[in-house]
Design a protein around this motif. Structure first.
Motif, PDB file in Angstrom:
ATOM      1  N   THR A  27       1.950   3.266  -3.612  1.00 52.85           N
ATOM      2  CA  THR A  27       1.269   4.069  -4.280  1.00 52.85           C
ATOM      3  C   THR A  27      -0.397   4.409  -3.940  1.00 52.85           C
ATOM      4  N   LYS A  72       7.572  -7.714  -9.988  1.00 51.34           N
ATOM      5  CA  LYS A  72       7.843  -6.534 -10.532  1.00 51.34           C
ATOM      6  C   LYS A  72       7.156  -6.039 -11.938  1.00 51.34           C
ATOM      7  N   ILE A 118      -2.791  -1.914 -11.278  1.00 48.04           N
ATOM      8  CA  ILE A 118      -1.396  -1.010 -12.037  1.00 48.04           C
ATOM      9  C   ILE A 118      -1.921  -0.186 -13.229  1.00 48.04           C
ATOM     10  N   LEU A 133       8.542  -0.923 -10.303  1.00 44.29           N
ATOM     11  CA  LEU A 133       7.159  -0.878  -9.333  1.00 44.29           C
ATOM     12  C   LEU A 133       7.379  -2.326  -9.025  1.00 44.29           C
ATOM     13  N   TYR A 134       7.590  -2.560  -7.633  1.00 41.38           N
ATOM     14  CA  TYR A 134       7.414  -3.545  -6.796  1.00 41.38           C
ATOM     15  C   TYR A 134       6.083  -3.804  -6.271  1.00 41.38           C
ATOM     16  N   ILE A 135       5.752  -5.161  -6.404  1.00 41.22           N
ATOM     17  CA  ILE A 135       4.407  -5.565  -6.128  1.00 41.22           C
ATOM     18  C   ILE A 135       4.226  -6.589  -5.035  1.00 41.22           C
ATOM     19  N   LEU A 160       1.560  -1.545  -3.568  1.00 45.03           N
ATOM     20  CA  LEU A 160       2.506  -1.387  -5.017  1.00 45.03           C
ATOM     21  C   LEU A 160       3.388  -0.405  -4.402  1.00 45.03           C
ATOM     22  N   SER A 161       4.870  -0.457  -4.704  1.00 40.33           N
ATOM     23  CA  SER A 161       5.873   0.503  -4.106  1.00 40.33           C
ATOM     24  C   SER A 161       6.911   0.761  -5.275  1.00 40.33           C
TER      25      SER A 161
END
Length: 353
Positions: A27, A72, A118, A133-135, A160-161
Motif C-alpha cells: 500500500t 489480516k 489501515i 489485507l495482509y499485515i 500492508l499488502s
C-alpha cells in the motif's frame, strides 16, 4: 503516543482483486517507530511506503535479531473493515521479542496505530471473497556494531499488502514432503519464536521438496527425527478415527493463532481434539488401517489448507483420495465466515476499525 503523518505524493495504482497474488504489492503508507534506551519506543509516524537507509554494519544484517508477525484485515459485506485476532498476534509478537532480547511494545498502543494506518490506506483493502489485507509488523535490530550482543536500538514497522490466495492451489489439497535429513528447530532453541532465522533455516529443504513436486515441507522433531512438528508455513492436523490430532506445543513449534482458532472452532462443533506427540510411523499406520481420513494445515496466510498427499521416505500417502475432506471444509467455511463478517463472532475474535 501521538502519531505524525506524512502523506504520499506519488500514490500507486491499486490492483484489481482478480490480479492479486500473495505478498507482492504494498500500500501507499507504512508505520514506523524507533527505540533507544534513553527514550524507549518513540517517534511514531505514518509515512509513505519506501526504503530504509541502513549502514552495512547494522546488527540485524549480521546476527539476525529480528521478529515479525502476520495477520489480516477483511472487508465485510456492509463495507466495514475488521481485524481478526490482532491482539493475540501482538501478544505473541511480545513473546517473540522477549525470546530474542528485543524490547516489548505496548499492545493497546500499537493496535491503535495499526488501525490508523489501515484507515489511511482503507481503499487498499480488497472486497472479493478470498482476498484480504495482509499485515506485517516487524522489529529489526539497528545498532551499527559488529559484536555479538543484543542491540541497543531497534526499528518497529508495519507494512500492508492486499493479497489473494497464499497457495496457487487455493483451497485445493497441497502435497507435502517429510524431511528426515534436516530440522527447523530443536528443544531449547527459538522454534516457538516468530524470528527471521527460523525461516531461513527452512529454505534448503523447501527447495528440495519443490524440486520433487511438493508444495511444502513437514518437519520432524530435531532430536529423534520421528515426531511430527509443523509444516513450513502452517501447523498440521490429522483426522484419525473422528478425532482431530495435532502435535502438542513443546517449545520448538510455533504457537499458531490459526491453530488455536481451529482447536476452539472444532470443539464448538463437537469434534474431539487431541494435542499430543505423534510420530510419522503412527501416521503411516493409521493410513494403512484406514483410520486417517484427513490432513490439513492452518495458518494466517492460507487459513486452512487441505493436504492430499504426504511423502515420507519411500511411502506416499494419498489422503481423502486427494480431495478436501469434510472437517477441513467445515472449519474453513466457519472461520472465514467470521473473518469476513458474514456470521456472528461468538469468540470475540474480530475487531472493527
Amino acid at each position: 503516543m501521538k502519531v505524525s503523518f506524512t502523506s504520499t505524493q506519488t500514490p500507486k495504482t491499486k490492483p484489481e482483486d482478480s490480479q492479486l497474488s500473495f505478498g507482492t504489492q504494498f500500500t501507499d503508507h507504512m508505520f514506523l517507530m524507533d527505540y533507544n534506551r534513553e527514550k524507549g519506543w518513540h517517534d511514531s509516524r505514518i509515512v509513505p511506503y519506501g526504503n530504509f537507509s541502513l549502514p552495512p554494519s547494522t546488527t540485524v544484517l549480521h546476527y539476525g535479531q529480528a521478529i515479525f508477525e502476520g495477520l489480516k484485515a477483511y472487508r465485510c459485506p456492509d463495507d466495514t473493515i475488521q481485524l481478526f485476532r490482532a491482539r493475540d498476534n501482538f501478544n505473541r509478537f511480545n513473546r517473540s521479542a522477549k525470546r530474542m532480547c528485543i524490547p516489548e511494545i505496548d499492545t493497546d498502543t500499537v493496535l491503535e496505530h495499526l488501525k490508523d494506518l489501515i484507515r489511511t490506506d482503507r481503499e487498499w483493502v480488497p472486497s472479493s471473497r478470498g482476498t484480504s489485507l495482509y499485515i506485517r509488523p516487524a522489529i529489526i535490530a539497528t545498532d551499527p556494531y559488529l559484536g555479538i550482543r543484543a542491540s541497543h536500538t531497534y526499528r518497529f514497522f508495519i507494512i500492508l499488502s492486499p493479497v489473494g490466495a497464499y497457495y496457487p492451489e487455493g483451497f485445493n489439497p497441497v502435497k507435502i514432503w517429510v524431511t528426515s535429513d534436516y530440522v527447523r528447530a530443536v528443544p531449547g532453541g527459538v522454534g516457538e519464536a516468530k524470528t527471521a532465522g527460523n525461516y531461513a533455516a527452512s529454505l534448503y529443504a523447501s527447495e528440495e521438496a519443490q524440486r520433487e513436486g511438493y508444495t511444502q515441507v513437514l518437519w520432524l522433531d530435531g532430536k529423534e527425527h520421528r515426531y511430527v512438528e509443523e509444516v513450513g508455513s502452517m501447523n498440521i492436523f490429522f483426522v484419525i478415527n473422528n478425532t482431530i490430532v495435532t502435535p502438542a506445543l513443546n517449545g520448538s513449534i510455533l504457537s499458531g493463532i490459526t491453530r488455536d482458532t481451529v482447536i476452539q472452532m472444532a470443539k464448538k462443533q463437537g469434534i474431539a481434539v487431541s494435542e499430543k506427540r505423534i510420530s510419522m510411523n503412527e501416521i503411516c499406520d493409521a493410513h494403512e488401517k484406514g483410520w486417517l481420513s484427513e490432513a490439513f494445515g492452518s495458518g494466517t496466510a492460507a487459513v486452512i489448507s487441505p493436504v492430499g498427499t504426504i511423502r515420507y521416505e519411500d511411502r506416499v500417502l494419498t489422503i481423502q483420495k486427494g480431495t478436501a475432506g469434510p472437517v477441513a471444509s467445515m472449519l474453513f467455511d466457519e472461520i472465514t465466515a467470521i473473518q469476513y463478517g458474514e456470521k456472528k463472532d461468538p469468540f470475540q475474535w474480530t475487531e472493527k476499525i
